[in-house]
Scaffold this motif. Sequence first.
Motif, short mmCIF file in Angstrom:
data_model
loop_
_atom_site.label_atom_id
_atom_site.label_comp_id
_atom_site.label_asym_id
_atom_site.label_seq_id
_atom_site.Cartn_x
_atom_site.Cartn_y
_atom_site.Cartn_z
N MET A 139 39.43 13.23 24.96
CA MET A 139 39.17 13.47 23.57
C MET A 139 38.62 14.88 23.42
SD MET A 139 36.49 11.58 21.05
CE MET A 139 37.66 10.44 20.37
N THR A 140 39.08 15.62 22.44
CA THR A 140 38.58 16.95 22.17
C THR A 140 37.81 16.91 20.87
OG1 THR A 140 40.46 17.93 23.30
CG2 THR A 140 39.24 19.35 21.80
N LEU A 141 36.61 17.44 20.88
CA LEU A 141 35.79 17.50 19.69
C LEU A 141 35.87 18.90 19.10
CD1 LEU A 141 32.58 15.66 20.86
CD2 LEU A 141 34.49 14.75 19.59
N ASN A 142 35.85 18.98 17.79
CA ASN A 142 35.87 20.25 17.08
C ASN A 142 37.19 20.99 17.30
OD1 ASN A 142 33.25 19.67 16.32
ND2 ASN A 142 32.38 20.84 18.02
N MET A 143 37.42 21.98 16.51
CA MET A 143 38.62 22.80 16.65
C MET A 143 38.29 23.96 17.58
SD MET A 143 40.79 21.21 14.86
CE MET A 143 42.11 22.38 14.80
N THR A 144 39.26 24.34 18.39
CA THR A 144 39.06 25.47 19.28
C THR A 144 39.11 26.76 18.47
OG1 THR A 144 40.11 24.27 21.05
CG2 THR A 144 39.94 26.64 21.32
N SER A 145 38.16 27.63 18.70
CA SER A 145 38.15 28.93 18.05
C SER A 145 37.70 29.96 19.07
CB SER A 145 37.20 28.93 16.84
OG SER A 145 35.86 28.93 17.26
N SER A 146 37.74 31.21 18.67
CA SER A 146 37.33 32.25 19.60
C SER A 146 35.84 32.19 19.90
CB SER A 146 37.70 33.63 19.03
OG SER A 146 37.02 33.82 17.80
N ASN A 147 35.09 31.43 19.12
CA ASN A 147 33.65 31.29 19.35
C ASN A 147 33.29 29.99 20.03
OD1 ASN A 147 33.11 33.74 18.14
ND2 ASN A 147 32.95 32.84 16.11
N SER A 148 34.26 29.36 20.69
CA SER A 148 33.96 28.11 21.38
C SER A 148 34.53 28.13 22.79
CB SER A 148 34.53 26.92 20.60
OG SER A 148 35.94 26.93 20.64
N ILE A 149 34.00 27.23 23.58
CA ILE A 149 34.47 27.08 24.96
C ILE A 149 34.86 25.62 25.17
CG2 ILE A 149 33.02 28.95 25.82
CD1 ILE A 149 31.26 26.71 27.11
N SER A 150 35.67 25.38 26.18
CA SER A 150 36.08 24.03 26.53
C SER A 150 35.43 23.65 27.86
CB SER A 150 37.60 23.98 26.66
OG SER A 150 38.01 22.68 27.03
N VAL A 151 34.84 22.46 27.89
CA VAL A 151 34.18 21.94 29.09
C VAL A 151 34.77 20.56 29.39
CG1 VAL A 151 31.98 21.21 30.09
CG2 VAL A 151 32.06 23.18 28.56
N THR A 152 35.12 20.33 30.64
CA THR A 152 35.62 19.03 31.07
C THR A 152 34.46 18.22 31.64
OG1 THR A 152 37.77 19.97 31.60
CG2 THR A 152 37.24 17.85 32.61
N VAL A 153 34.35 16.97 31.21
CA VAL A 153 33.33 16.07 31.71
C VAL A 153 34.05 14.90 32.37
CG1 VAL A 153 31.31 14.66 31.13
CG2 VAL A 153 31.85 16.69 29.76
N GLU A 154 33.68 14.61 33.63
CA GLU A 154 34.28 13.50 34.36
C GLU A 154 33.22 12.43 34.61
OE1 GLU A 154 36.78 14.45 37.70
OE2 GLU A 154 36.99 16.51 36.95
N TYR A 155 33.63 11.17 34.45
CA TYR A 155 32.73 10.03 34.60
C TYR A 155 33.19 9.17 35.76
CZ TYR A 155 32.42 11.43 29.70
OH TYR A 155 32.30 12.15 28.54
N PHE A 156 32.23 8.69 36.56
CA PHE A 156 32.52 7.83 37.69
C PHE A 156 31.60 6.62 37.69
CE2 PHE A 156 34.05 11.98 39.01
CZ PHE A 156 35.29 11.66 39.54
N GLY A 157 32.04 5.56 38.34
CA GLY A 157 31.22 4.38 38.56
C GLY A 157 30.64 3.80 37.30
#
Length: 106
Positions: A1-19
């Motif tokens: 799921m991606t939150l917010n719209m991507t803009s030049s003032n934002s970054i993308s971070v991947t979060v992985e969940y285990f267990g």
Amino acid sequence: MTLNMTSSNSISVTVEYFGPAKQYTNDKSQDNIQLDTDSANLNQLLIQLTPLYNSDFVEYIKKSCGLALNGEYQTLDRTISVEEFGKEVVLTDGSELVIVPPVSGG
């Protein structure tokens, strides 16, 4: 799921969940979260996760889980409040955060 719209003032971070962390995410194993570049730190990322999975999930992460950012385990002060937790951990575009479940022995 991606939150917010991507803009030049934002970054993308991947979060992985285990267990056990996946119990909070309905067995979802990953999210891609957009953060404003002015506040791109672990604390802001956790704030973004709260409406997705609730504040109990963030408290569980703070108290029980290990966190690895870009393959490097993070040593964090777990005695501070959730509101302050992780503010010193800066995130950049493309960062990958892995939520590591508590280790149990036997």
